[in-house]
Design a protein around this motif. Structure first.
Motif, PDB file in Angstrom:
ATOM      1  N   LEU A 135       1.269  -1.156   0.109  1.00  0.00           N
ATOM      2  CA  LEU A 135       0.110  -0.276  -0.063  1.00  0.00           C
ATOM      3  C   LEU A 135       1.103   0.762  -0.043  1.00  0.00           C
ATOM      4  N   HIS A 136       1.391   1.753  -0.875  1.00  0.00           N
ATOM      5  CA  HIS A 136       1.343   3.638  -0.859  1.00  0.00           C
ATOM      6  C   HIS A 136       0.859   4.517  -1.462  1.00  0.00           C
ATOM      7  N   TRP A 137       0.866   6.154  -1.253  1.00  0.00           N
ATOM      8  CA  TRP A 137       0.249   6.694  -0.575  1.00  0.00           C
ATOM      9  C   TRP A 137       0.891   7.814  -0.837  1.00  0.00           C
ATOM     10  N   ASP A 138       0.529   8.531  -1.325  1.00  0.00           N
ATOM     11  CA  ASP A 138       0.842  10.535  -1.335  1.00  0.00           C
ATOM     12  C   ASP A 138      -0.624  11.318  -0.828  1.00  0.00           C
ATOM     13  N   ALA A 139      -0.286  12.677  -1.312  1.00  0.00           N
ATOM     14  CA  ALA A 139      -1.296  13.706  -1.496  1.00  0.00           C
ATOM     15  C   ALA A 139      -2.614  13.913  -2.456  1.00  0.00           C
ATOM     16  N   ARG A 140      -2.132  12.668  -3.433  1.00  0.00           N
ATOM     17  CA  ARG A 140      -3.220  13.099  -4.992  1.00  0.00           C
ATOM     18  C   ARG A 140      -3.800  11.036  -4.785  1.00  0.00           C
ATOM     19  N   GLN A 141      -3.296  10.367  -4.198  1.00  0.00           N
ATOM     20  CA  GLN A 141      -3.686   9.482  -4.068  1.00  0.00           C
ATOM     21  C   GLN A 141      -3.425   7.827  -3.049  1.00  0.00           C
ATOM     22  N   ALA A 142      -4.453   6.815  -3.015  1.00  0.00           N
ATOM     23  CA  ALA A 142      -3.631   5.456  -2.279  1.00  0.00           C
ATOM     24  C   ALA A 142      -3.892   4.573  -3.656  1.00  0.00           C
ATOM     25  N   VAL A 143      -2.631   3.668  -3.491  1.00  0.00           N
ATOM     26  CA  VAL A 143      -3.317   2.519  -4.358  1.00  0.00           C
ATOM     27  C   VAL A 143      -2.627   1.384  -3.629  1.00  0.00           C
ATOM     28  N   LEU A 144      -3.472   0.205  -3.641  1.00  0.00           N
ATOM     29  CA  LEU A 144      -3.090  -1.147  -3.035  1.00  0.00           C
ATOM     30  C   LEU A 144      -2.697  -2.235  -4.304  1.00  0.00           C
ATOM     31  N   GLU A 145      -1.733  -2.677  -3.790  1.00  0.00           N
ATOM     32  CA  GLU A 145      -0.682  -4.061  -4.710  1.00  0.00           C
ATOM     33  C   GLU A 145      -0.702  -5.318  -4.087  1.00  0.00           C
ATOM     34  N   THR A 146      -2.072  -6.289  -4.509  1.00  0.00           N
ATOM     35  CA  THR A 146      -1.778  -7.445  -4.180  1.00  0.00           C
ATOM     36  C   THR A 146      -1.821  -8.378  -4.905  1.00  0.00           C
ATOM     37  N   GLY A 147      -0.834  -9.030  -5.647  1.00  0.00           N
ATOM     38  CA  GLY A 147      -0.810 -10.667  -6.400  1.00  0.00           C
ATOM     39  C   GLY A 147      -1.176  -9.126  -7.781  1.00  0.00           C
ATOM     40  N   SER A 148      -1.649  -9.717  -8.348  1.00  0.00           N
ATOM     41  CA  SER A 148      -2.027  -9.125 -10.091  1.00  0.00           C
ATOM     42  C   SER A 148      -3.035  -8.639  -9.834  1.00  0.00           C
ATOM     43  N   GLU A 149      -3.865  -8.155  -8.677  1.00  0.00           N
ATOM     44  CA  GLU A 149      -4.758  -7.171  -8.438  1.00  0.00           C
ATOM     45  C   GLU A 149      -4.576  -5.343  -8.154  1.00  0.00           C
ATOM     46  N   THR A 150      -5.026  -4.666  -8.329  1.00  0.00           N
ATOM     47  CA  THR A 150      -4.467  -3.046  -8.013  1.00  0.00           C
ATOM     48  C   THR A 150      -5.826  -2.421  -7.732  1.00  0.00           C
ATOM     49  N   HIS A 151      -5.978  -1.326  -6.875  1.00  0.00           N
ATOM     50  CA  HIS A 151      -7.492  -0.649  -5.908  1.00  0.00           C
ATOM     51  C   HIS A 151      -6.895   0.747  -6.047  1.00  0.00           C
ATOM     52  N   THR A 152      -7.116   1.550  -6.516  1.00  0.00           N
ATOM     53  CA  THR A 152      -6.907   2.925  -6.069  1.00  0.00           C
ATOM     54  C   THR A 152      -7.893   4.402  -5.819  1.00  0.00           C
ATOM     55  N   GLY A 153      -8.031   4.945  -5.425  1.00  0.00           N
ATOM     56  CA  GLY A 153      -9.146   6.265  -5.149  1.00  0.00           C
ATOM     57  C   GLY A 153      -9.609   6.141  -3.903  1.00  0.00           C
ATOM     58  N   GLN A 154      -9.621   4.742  -2.783  1.00  0.00           N
ATOM     59  CA  GLN A 154     -10.106   4.793  -1.468  1.00  0.00           C
ATOM     60  C   GLN A 154      -9.215   5.402  -0.698  1.00  0.00           C
ATOM     61  N   THR A 155     -10.083   5.595   0.218  1.00  0.00           N
ATOM     62  CA  THR A 155      -8.967   5.676   1.383  1.00  0.00           C
ATOM     63  C   THR A 155      -8.121   4.942   2.083  1.00  0.00           C
ATOM     64  N   LEU A 156      -7.446   5.844   2.471  1.00  0.00           N
ATOM     65  CA  LEU A 156      -6.391   4.328   3.648  1.00  0.00           C
ATOM     66  C   LEU A 156      -6.278   3.231   4.605  1.00  0.00           C
ATOM     67  N   ASP A 157      -7.728   3.672   5.489  1.00  0.00           N
ATOM     68  CA  ASP A 157      -8.427   3.321   6.194  1.00  0.00           C
ATOM     69  C   ASP A 157      -8.859   1.355   5.680  1.00  0.00           C
ATOM     70  N   GLU A 158     -10.250   2.517   4.527  1.00  0.00           N
ATOM     71  CA  GLU A 158     -10.583   1.308   3.459  1.00  0.00           C
ATOM     72  C   GLU A 158      -9.418   0.459   2.785  1.00  0.00           C
ATOM     73  N   LEU A 159      -8.698   0.540   2.031  1.00  0.00           N
ATOM     74  CA  LEU A 159      -7.214  -0.202   1.662  1.00  0.00           C
ATOM     75  C   LEU A 159      -6.809  -1.107   2.226  1.00  0.00           C
ATOM     76  N   ALA A 160      -6.463  -0.850   3.885  1.00  0.00           N
ATOM     77  CA  ALA A 160      -6.383  -1.204   5.144  1.00  0.00           C
ATOM     78  C   ALA A 160      -7.279  -2.115   5.046  1.00  0.00           C
ATOM     79  N   GLN A 161      -8.690  -2.163   5.286  1.00  0.00           N
ATOM     80  CA  GLN A 161      -9.505  -3.155   5.861  1.00  0.00           C
ATOM     81  C   GLN A 161      -9.527  -4.643   4.086  1.00  0.00           C
ATOM     82  N   ARG A 162      -9.254  -3.924   3.118  1.00  0.00           N
ATOM     83  CA  ARG A 162      -9.178  -5.301   1.868  1.00  0.00           C
ATOM     84  C   ARG A 162      -7.656  -6.193   2.311  1.00  0.00           C
ATOM     85  N   ILE A 163      -6.427  -5.159   3.047  1.00  0.00           N
ATOM     86  CA  ILE A 163      -5.709  -6.121   3.870  1.00  0.00           C
ATOM     87  C   ILE A 163      -5.880  -7.080   4.877  1.00  0.00           C
ATOM     88  N   PHE A 164      -6.555  -6.416   5.519  1.00  0.00           N
ATOM     89  CA  PHE A 164      -5.915  -6.416   7.400  1.00  0.00           C
ATOM     90  C   PHE A 164      -8.068  -7.734   7.318  1.00  0.00           C
TER      91      PHE A 164
END
Length: 172
Positions: A86-115
């Motif tokens: 999971l990496h983020w900056d002021a513009r966007q947050a990106v979650l990479e899991t294997g071959s999938e990439t998810h963007t545009g959600q909040t950090l907490d929502e992306l962390a929920q996809r992991i945990f």
């Protein structure tokens, strides 16, 4: 009754040496205070348990770099391969899991996809730095921070969740 014989010089030296050795070994057994690896980098193990039906538990090794506004979180499997990045900056947050990439959600929502449950990433940075930053619905216990241990409980929203973090230290 027989009076014990006085100790010889050799016995005194042996007893004194044993006492110093015991003292030295006990000093090694004292826990070392937690010391971060370097400014803005934390490594360790994280366990998140949610009290839903059925209860869910997620345990992972992690490395977190940066701060709440820009950073990266790598989550590893027990064998050491990357489970998610999971990496983020002021513009966007990106979650990479294997071959999938998810963007545009909040950090907490992306962390929920992991945990499997949201983790307050912004507050986590403060907690990892030893500051008990309030987070709505969460109670944090930093009483064992000097041992590299953090405990937090999410009471709201339900289901209740517990987060345990054990930090890797560079204290020698």
């Amino acid at each position: 009754m027989k009076t014990p014989a006085p100790m010889t010089r050799r016995q005194c030296l042996a007893l004194g040496s044993a006492a110093w050795l015991a003292l030295g070994l006990s000093a090694c057994a004292l826990p070392k205070p937690y010391a971060p690896l370097q400014e803005g980098v934390w490594r360790g193990r994280m366990a998140l348990h949610t009290e839903e039906e059925p209860p869910q538990s997620h345990v992972a090794t992690f490395e977190l770099r940066g701060h709440a506004q820009a950073g990266a979180l790598d989550v590893f499997t027990p064998l050491g391969s990357i489970l998610a990045r999971l990496h983020w900056d002021a513009r966007q947050a990106v979650l990479e899991t294997g071959s999938e990439t998810h963007t545009g959600q909040t950090l907490d929502e992306l962390a929920q996809r992991i945990f499997g449950a949201p983790i307050p990433i912004a507050a986590l940075f403060a907690w990892l730095s030893g500051r008990a930053q309030p987070e709505p619905g969460w109670l944090v216990d930093l009483s064992r921070y000097d041992q590299g241990r953090i405990f937090a409980v999410r009471q709201q929203p339900l289901p209740r969740a517990t987060l345990r973090v054990i930090l890797q230290s560079d204290a020698v």
